[in-house]
Design a protein around this motif. Structure first.
Motif, PDB file in Angstrom:
ATOM      1  N   LEU A  94       0.828  -1.202   0.000  1.00  0.00           N
ATOM      2  CA  LEU A  94       0.000   0.000   0.000  1.00  0.00           C
ATOM      3  C   LEU A  94       0.864   1.255   0.000  1.00  0.00           C
ATOM      4  CD1 LEU A  94      -2.625  -1.146   2.651  1.00  0.00           C
ATOM      5  CD2 LEU A  94      -2.837  -1.211   0.156  1.00  0.00           C
ATOM      6  N   PRO A  95       0.372   2.333  -0.606  1.00  0.00           N
ATOM      7  CA  PRO A  95       1.165   3.566  -0.649  1.00  0.00           C
ATOM      8  C   PRO A  95       1.127   4.311   0.677  1.00  0.00           C
ATOM      9  CG  PRO A  95      -0.957   3.942  -1.677  1.00  0.00           C
ATOM     10  CD  PRO A  95      -0.904   2.467  -1.333  1.00  0.00           C
ATOM     11  N   ASP A  96       2.203   5.006   0.976  1.00  0.00           N
ATOM     12  CA  ASP A  96       2.177   5.975   2.056  1.00  0.00           C
ATOM     13  C   ASP A  96       1.273   7.140   1.629  1.00  0.00           C
ATOM     14  OD1 ASP A  96       3.943   4.428   3.496  1.00  0.00           O
ATOM     15  OD2 ASP A  96       5.717   5.484   2.726  1.00  0.00           O
ATOM     16  N   PRO A  97       0.880   8.019   2.570  1.00  0.00           N
ATOM     17  CA  PRO A  97      -0.002   9.129   2.188  1.00  0.00           C
ATOM     18  C   PRO A  97       0.537  10.003   1.057  1.00  0.00           C
ATOM     19  CG  PRO A  97       0.002   8.878   4.567  1.00  0.00           C
ATOM     20  CD  PRO A  97       1.050   7.937   4.040  1.00  0.00           C
ATOM     21  N   THR A 100       4.078   7.067  -1.973  1.00  0.00           N
ATOM     22  CA  THR A 100       5.256   6.213  -2.101  1.00  0.00           C
ATOM     23  C   THR A 100       4.900   4.752  -1.863  1.00  0.00           C
ATOM     24  OG1 THR A 100       6.719   7.986  -1.369  1.00  0.00           O
ATOM     25  CG2 THR A 100       7.564   5.730  -1.206  1.00  0.00           C
ATOM     26  N   LEU A 101       5.298   3.884  -2.782  1.00  0.00           N
ATOM     27  CA  LEU A 101       5.112   2.438  -2.651  1.00  0.00           C
ATOM     28  C   LEU A 101       6.457   1.795  -2.352  1.00  0.00           C
ATOM     29  CD1 LEU A 101       2.786   1.856  -5.704  1.00  0.00           C
ATOM     30  CD2 LEU A 101       2.176   1.268  -3.355  1.00  0.00           C
ATOM     31  N   ARG A 102       6.535   1.022  -1.272  1.00  0.00           N
ATOM     32  CA  ARG A 102       7.772   0.322  -0.931  1.00  0.00           C
ATOM     33  C   ARG A 102       7.746  -1.135  -1.389  1.00  0.00           C
ATOM     34  NH1 ARG A 102       7.916   0.856   5.121  1.00  0.00           N
ATOM     35  NH2 ARG A 102       5.656   1.061   4.833  1.00  0.00           N
ATOM     36  N   THR A 103       6.573  -1.688  -1.605  1.00  0.00           N
ATOM     37  CA  THR A 103       6.410  -2.996  -2.223  1.00  0.00           C
ATOM     38  C   THR A 103       5.283  -2.888  -3.246  1.00  0.00           C
ATOM     39  OG1 THR A 103       4.936  -3.685  -0.418  1.00  0.00           O
ATOM     40  CG2 THR A 103       7.246  -4.372  -0.263  1.00  0.00           C
ATOM     41  N   ARG A 104       5.270  -3.815  -4.195  1.00  0.00           N
ATOM     42  CA  ARG A 104       4.256  -3.759  -5.248  1.00  0.00           C
ATOM     43  C   ARG A 104       2.873  -4.057  -4.678  1.00  0.00           C
ATOM     44  NH1 ARG A 104       2.837  -7.599  -9.376  1.00  0.00           N
ATOM     45  NH2 ARG A 104       4.584  -8.950  -8.783  1.00  0.00           N
ATOM     46  N   PRO A 205      -0.400   3.714  -7.103  1.00  0.00           N
ATOM     47  CA  PRO A 205      -0.482   4.397  -5.812  1.00  0.00           C
ATOM     48  C   PRO A 205      -1.767   5.181  -5.587  1.00  0.00           C
ATOM     49  CG  PRO A 205       0.766   5.759  -7.305  1.00  0.00           C
ATOM     50  CD  PRO A 205       0.290   4.544  -8.110  1.00  0.00           C
ATOM     51  N   SER A 206      -2.810   4.925  -6.365  1.00  0.00           N
ATOM     52  CA  SER A 206      -3.988   5.794  -6.348  1.00  0.00           C
ATOM     53  C   SER A 206      -4.716   5.852  -5.016  1.00  0.00           C
ATOM     54  CB  SER A 206      -4.972   5.376  -7.445  1.00  0.00           C
ATOM     55  OG  SER A 206      -4.466   5.678  -8.725  1.00  0.00           O
TER      56      SER A 206
END
Length: 235
Positions: A94-97, A100-104, A205-206
């Motif tokens: 999941l994306p940060d606010p 940013t995605l750290r894993t797919r 990241p939507s």
């Protein structure tokens, strides 16, 4: 462009490869217990439990004793209290606010193009006519509405990915469908995928945008959408 359809549920496509990779990364980052409440945040508790335990997690936290008992039959230790200390944003991709995605992303929420129609400049769409076309364009009716977790606030404020391009949701989101501005393209076929979030493309990241628009947490958004979609699997 507001009619409902009997095949209106979007699909929550769970990536096998992303789940395995994200589970490995999340466990390697630290912690022993994974948060699998709310049906593993809408991803499916059994599959996620197997993946995260295979990656080295000691236990998982679930909502109900019946879930813990069912997992025990699979050889998985599950608890209904205590803290889950494995990072769920890594586990579920999941994306940060800030996006940013750290894993797919493990889940891709995808609707389907039901139909397309031309819009002339000045034409209005959906309930209340909150959007009028500023130029001649083509609109698509896409499965997925507020009954499936596509929050009404996203109308005129978010995008979906169709054929690799982010295209805006226009007008109010209806119960089972929404309208997408194809921005002049008239080559999108009926049945084409419309990705709300996740996947490998620009919609990945939507959920960060959804959180900013709705004021809901990313956890709330993904759990509700995943729980109300038809779940499927992809590579």
């Amino acid at each position: 462009m507001c009619e409902k359809t009997s095949s209106s549920r979007p699909r929550a496509m769970i990536s096998r490869s992303a789940l395995a990779a994200a589970s490995t990364a999340a466990v390697a980052a630290g912690g022993r217990v994974a948060d699998l409440r709310r049906d593993a945040w809408g991803h499916g508790v059994l599959a996620v439990a197997h993946a995260v335990v295979a990656a080295g997690a000691a236990s998982v936290r679930v909502d109900y004793a019946t879930e813990a008992e069912a997992l025990a039959l699979e050889g998985i230790d599950a608890v209904t209290d205590g803290d889950a200390d494995i990072d769920p944003f890594l586990l579920y991709g999941l994306p940060d606010p800030d996006g940013t995605l750290r894993t797919r992303p493990v889940m891709r929420l995808v609707g389907r193009v039901l139909s397309t129609k031309p819009l002339a400049a000045g034409d209005a769409v959906s309930y209340g006519y909150t959007h009028r076309a500023t130029r001649d364009t083509t609109a698509a009716l896409v499965t997925g509405g507020y009954a499936q977790g596509i929050v009404r606030a996203l109308g005129n404020a978010a995008h979906v990915e169709i054929e690799g391009v982010q295209r805006p949701i226009i007008g109010r989101v209806a119960m089972d469908v929404c309208v997408i501005d194809l921005q002049g393209s008239d080559a999108v076929a009926t049945g084409a995928d419309a990705t709300y979030f996740g996947g490998r493309g620009p919609a990945a990241p939507s959920l960060a945008r959804w959180g900013a628009v709705t004021g809901l947490t990313i956890a709330e958004l993904v759990a509700v959408a995943g729980s109300h979609a038809e779940r499927g699997w992809e590579a």
